[in-house]
Design a protein around this motif. Structure first.
Motif, PDB file in Angstrom:
ATOM      1  N   GLU A 113       0.831  -1.209   0.000  1.00 27.36           N
ATOM      2  CA  GLU A 113       0.000   0.000   0.000  1.00 27.36           C
ATOM      3  C   GLU A 113       0.863   1.255   0.000  1.00 27.36           C
ATOM      4  O   GLU A 113       0.554   2.228  -0.676  1.00 27.36           O
ATOM      5  CB  GLU A 113      -0.939   0.013   1.204  1.00 27.36           C
ATOM      6  CG  GLU A 113      -2.116  -0.902   1.058  1.00 27.36           C
ATOM      7  CD  GLU A 113      -3.113  -0.751   2.194  1.00 27.36           C
ATOM      8  OE1 GLU A 113      -2.898   0.071   3.120  1.00 27.36           O
ATOM      9  OE2 GLU A 113      -4.125  -1.475   2.161  1.00 27.36           O
ATOM     10  N   ASP A 114       1.952   1.237   0.750  1.00 29.21           N
ATOM     11  CA  ASP A 114       2.861   2.374   0.798  1.00 29.21           C
ATOM     12  C   ASP A 114       3.476   2.617  -0.580  1.00 29.21           C
ATOM     13  O   ASP A 114       3.554   3.756  -1.047  1.00 29.21           O
ATOM     14  CB  ASP A 114       3.955   2.109   1.843  1.00 29.21           C
ATOM     15  CG  ASP A 114       4.759   3.335   2.162  1.00 29.21           C
ATOM     16  OD1 ASP A 114       4.161   4.319   2.654  1.00 29.21           O
ATOM     17  OD2 ASP A 114       5.989   3.330   1.921  1.00 29.21           O
ATOM     18  N   PHE A 115       3.880   1.545  -1.237  1.00 28.51           N
ATOM     19  CA  PHE A 115       4.442   1.640  -2.584  1.00 28.51           C
ATOM     20  C   PHE A 115       3.408   2.192  -3.570  1.00 28.51           C
ATOM     21  O   PHE A 115       3.727   3.045  -4.401  1.00 28.51           O
ATOM     22  CB  PHE A 115       4.947   0.262  -3.033  1.00 28.51           C
ATOM     23  CG  PHE A 115       5.588   0.253  -4.385  1.00 28.51           C
ATOM     24  CD1 PHE A 115       6.779   0.929  -4.610  1.00 28.51           C
ATOM     25  CD2 PHE A 115       5.000  -0.427  -5.439  1.00 28.51           C
ATOM     26  CE1 PHE A 115       7.370   0.929  -5.869  1.00 28.51           C
ATOM     27  CE2 PHE A 115       5.580  -0.431  -6.691  1.00 28.51           C
ATOM     28  CZ  PHE A 115       6.770   0.251  -6.914  1.00 28.51           C
ATOM     29  N   GLU A 116       2.169   1.720  -3.482  1.00 28.67           N
ATOM     30  CA  GLU A 116       1.100   2.217  -4.365  1.00 28.67           C
ATOM     31  C   GLU A 116       0.863   3.715  -4.156  1.00 28.67           C
ATOM     32  O   GLU A 116       0.649   4.451  -5.116  1.00 28.67           O
ATOM     33  CB  GLU A 116      -0.197   1.441  -4.118  1.00 28.67           C
ATOM     34  CG  GLU A 116      -0.157   0.028  -4.646  1.00 28.67           C
ATOM     35  CD  GLU A 116      -1.361  -0.808  -4.230  1.00 28.67           C
ATOM     36  OE1 GLU A 116      -2.221  -0.323  -3.450  1.00 28.67           O
ATOM     37  OE2 GLU A 116      -1.445  -1.966  -4.683  1.00 28.67           O
ATOM     38  N   ARG A 117       0.917   4.165  -2.905  1.00 24.81           N
ATOM     39  CA  ARG A 117       0.765   5.604  -2.619  1.00 24.81           C
ATOM     40  C   ARG A 117       1.877   6.409  -3.268  1.00 24.81           C
ATOM     41  O   ARG A 117       1.666   7.465  -3.837  1.00 24.81           O
ATOM     42  CB  ARG A 117       0.735   5.857  -1.119  1.00 24.81           C
ATOM     43  CG  ARG A 117      -0.638   5.956  -0.529  1.00 24.81           C
ATOM     44  CD  ARG A 117      -0.623   6.515   0.875  1.00 24.81           C
ATOM     45  NE  ARG A 117       0.304   5.851   1.776  1.00 24.81           N
ATOM     46  CZ  ARG A 117       0.061   4.720   2.402  1.00 24.81           C
ATOM     47  NH1 ARG A 117      -1.087   4.096   2.235  1.00 24.81           N
ATOM     48  NH2 ARG A 117       0.948   4.203   3.210  1.00 24.81           N
ATOM     49  N   GLU A 118       3.106   5.892  -3.157  1.00 24.91           N
ATOM     50  CA  GLU A 118       4.245   6.566  -3.774  1.00 24.91           C
ATOM     51  C   GLU A 118       4.090   6.649  -5.288  1.00 24.91           C
ATOM     52  O   GLU A 118       4.374   7.676  -5.886  1.00 24.91           O
ATOM     53  CB  GLU A 118       5.545   5.850  -3.415  1.00 24.91           C
ATOM     54  CG  GLU A 118       5.981   6.056  -1.987  1.00 24.91           C
ATOM     55  CD  GLU A 118       7.250   5.295  -1.648  1.00 24.91           C
ATOM     56  OE1 GLU A 118       7.963   4.847  -2.572  1.00 24.91           O
ATOM     57  OE2 GLU A 118       7.530   5.148  -0.444  1.00 24.91           O
ATOM     58  N   LEU A 119       3.610   5.576  -5.914  1.00 25.83           N
ATOM     59  CA  LEU A 119       3.386   5.578  -7.352  1.00 25.83           C
ATOM     60  C   LEU A 119       2.312   6.599  -7.745  1.00 25.83           C
ATOM     61  O   LEU A 119       2.448   7.308  -8.741  1.00 25.83           O
ATOM     62  CB  LEU A 119       2.983   4.190  -7.855  1.00 25.83           C
ATOM     63  CG  LEU A 119       4.072   3.147  -7.932  1.00 25.83           C
ATOM     64  CD1 LEU A 119       3.503   1.807  -8.368  1.00 25.83           C
ATOM     65  CD2 LEU A 119       5.186   3.583  -8.877  1.00 25.83           C
ATOM     66  N   ASP A 120       1.253   6.661  -6.952  1.00 20.90           N
ATOM     67  CA  ASP A 120       0.180   7.630  -7.228  1.00 20.90           C
ATOM     68  C   ASP A 120       0.707   9.047  -7.132  1.00 20.90           C
ATOM     69  O   ASP A 120       0.341   9.909  -7.931  1.00 20.90           O
ATOM     70  CB  ASP A 120      -0.989   7.442  -6.254  1.00 20.90           C
ATOM     71  CG  ASP A 120      -1.812   6.206  -6.577  1.00 20.90           C
ATOM     72  OD1 ASP A 120      -1.685   5.673  -7.698  1.00 20.90           O
ATOM     73  OD2 ASP A 120      -2.582   5.771  -5.681  1.00 20.90           O
ATOM     74  N   LEU A 121       1.573   9.320  -6.164  1.00 21.78           N
ATOM     75  CA  LEU A 121       2.136  10.664  -6.022  1.00 21.78           C
ATOM     76  C   LEU A 121       3.054  10.997  -7.184  1.00 21.78           C
ATOM     77  O   LEU A 121       3.091  12.146  -7.659  1.00 21.78           O
ATOM     78  CB  LEU A 121       2.912  10.781  -4.701  1.00 21.78           C
ATOM     79  CG  LEU A 121       2.065  10.794  -3.441  1.00 21.78           C
ATOM     80  CD1 LEU A 121       2.967  10.799  -2.205  1.00 21.78           C
ATOM     81  CD2 LEU A 121       1.154  12.006  -3.412  1.00 21.78           C
ATOM     82  N   ASP A 122       3.820  10.008  -7.649  1.00 23.36           N
ATOM     83  CA  ASP A 122       4.722  10.230  -8.786  1.00 23.36           C
ATOM     84  C   ASP A 122       3.955  10.530 -10.072  1.00 23.36           C
ATOM     85  O   ASP A 122       4.428  11.276 -10.925  1.00 23.36           O
ATOM     86  CB  ASP A 122       5.623   9.021  -8.999  1.00 23.36           C
ATOM     87  CG  ASP A 122       6.670   8.877  -7.916  1.00 23.36           C
ATOM     88  OD1 ASP A 122       6.906   9.868  -7.177  1.00 23.36           O
ATOM     89  OD2 ASP A 122       7.260   7.786  -7.803  1.00 23.36           O
ATOM     90  N   GLU A 123       2.756   9.966 -10.214  1.00 21.45           N
ATOM     91  CA  GLU A 123       1.958  10.169 -11.429  1.00 21.45           C
ATOM     92  C   GLU A 123       1.321  11.546 -11.461  1.00 21.45           C
ATOM     93  O   GLU A 123       0.933  12.016 -12.509  1.00 21.45           O
ATOM     94  CB  GLU A 123       0.901   9.080 -11.539  1.00 21.45           C
ATOM     95  CG  GLU A 123       1.487   7.724 -11.861  1.00 21.45           C
ATOM     96  CD  GLU A 123       0.449   6.617 -11.875  1.00 21.45           C
ATOM     97  OE1 GLU A 123      -0.747   6.907 -11.692  1.00 21.45           O
ATOM     98  OE2 GLU A 123       0.839   5.458 -12.076  1.00 21.45           O
ATOM     99  N   GLU A 124       1.192  12.174 -10.310  1.00 19.96           N
ATOM    100  CA  GLU A 124       0.532  13.498 -10.270  1.00 19.96           C
ATOM    101  C   GLU A 124       1.436  14.589 -10.633  1.00 19.96           C
ATOM    102  O   GLU A 124       2.275  14.952 -11.040  1.00 19.96           O
ATOM    103  CB  GLU A 124      -0.019  13.769  -8.864  1.00 19.96           C
ATOM    104  CG  GLU A 124      -1.151  12.856  -8.538  1.00 19.96           C
ATOM    105  CD  GLU A 124      -1.654  13.041  -7.109  1.00 19.96           C
ATOM    106  OE1 GLU A 124      -1.147  13.918  -6.397  1.00 19.96           O
ATOM    107  OE2 GLU A 124      -2.545  12.324  -6.725  1.00 19.96           O
TER     108      GLU A 124
END
Length: 124
Positions: A113-124
């Motif tokens: 979940e932490d990794f998914e959050r980081e990916l979502d932030l990188d996409e923004e």
């Protein structure tokens, strides 16, 4: 209220060392975890393998501590809960908790979940 804390880089592992979480203890549990400086910016794993019983207030306390992490945009997981309490908790809060059998699986879930959050932030 007896518990042990193990702090890692991105995770705090809280091992509750009580057999019962009832109305009397649930407020202390919520307050103690809310005052933990170790949780600042870290995900939480609740290791509840010692817990044998919990009343409705105890279940609510577990859920409150769990959701507090998500309110902070962090993750949480519950590990080691016996089958009776797992059923009671999932019935009281359906689809809302990451409940896994082992601490290792909890770490994997929280880190994913932490990794998914980081990916979502990188996409923004």
């Amino acid at each position: 209220m007896q518990f042990k804390i193990d702090t890692k880089e991105k995770i705090v592992l809280l091992r509750l060392e009580e057999e019962t979480l009832d109305a009397k203890m649930s407020d202390a549990f919520v307050d103690a975890t809310g005052a933990m400086d170790e949780l600042e910016g870290k995900n939480l794993i609740l290791d509840l393998h010692s817990l044998q019983s919990a009343d409705d207030d105890g279940l609510k306390a577990i859920f409150t501590v769990y959701m507090r992490q998500y309110d902070r945009s962090l993750s949480a997981a519950v590990a080691g809960l016996n089958s009776t309490l797992t059923q009671k908790l999932t019935a009281a809060y359906p689809g809302m908790l990451n409940i896994v059998p082992t601490e290792s699986e909890a770490i994997d879930m929280v880190m994913m979940e932490d990794f998914e959050r980081e990916l979502d932030l990188d996409e923004e």
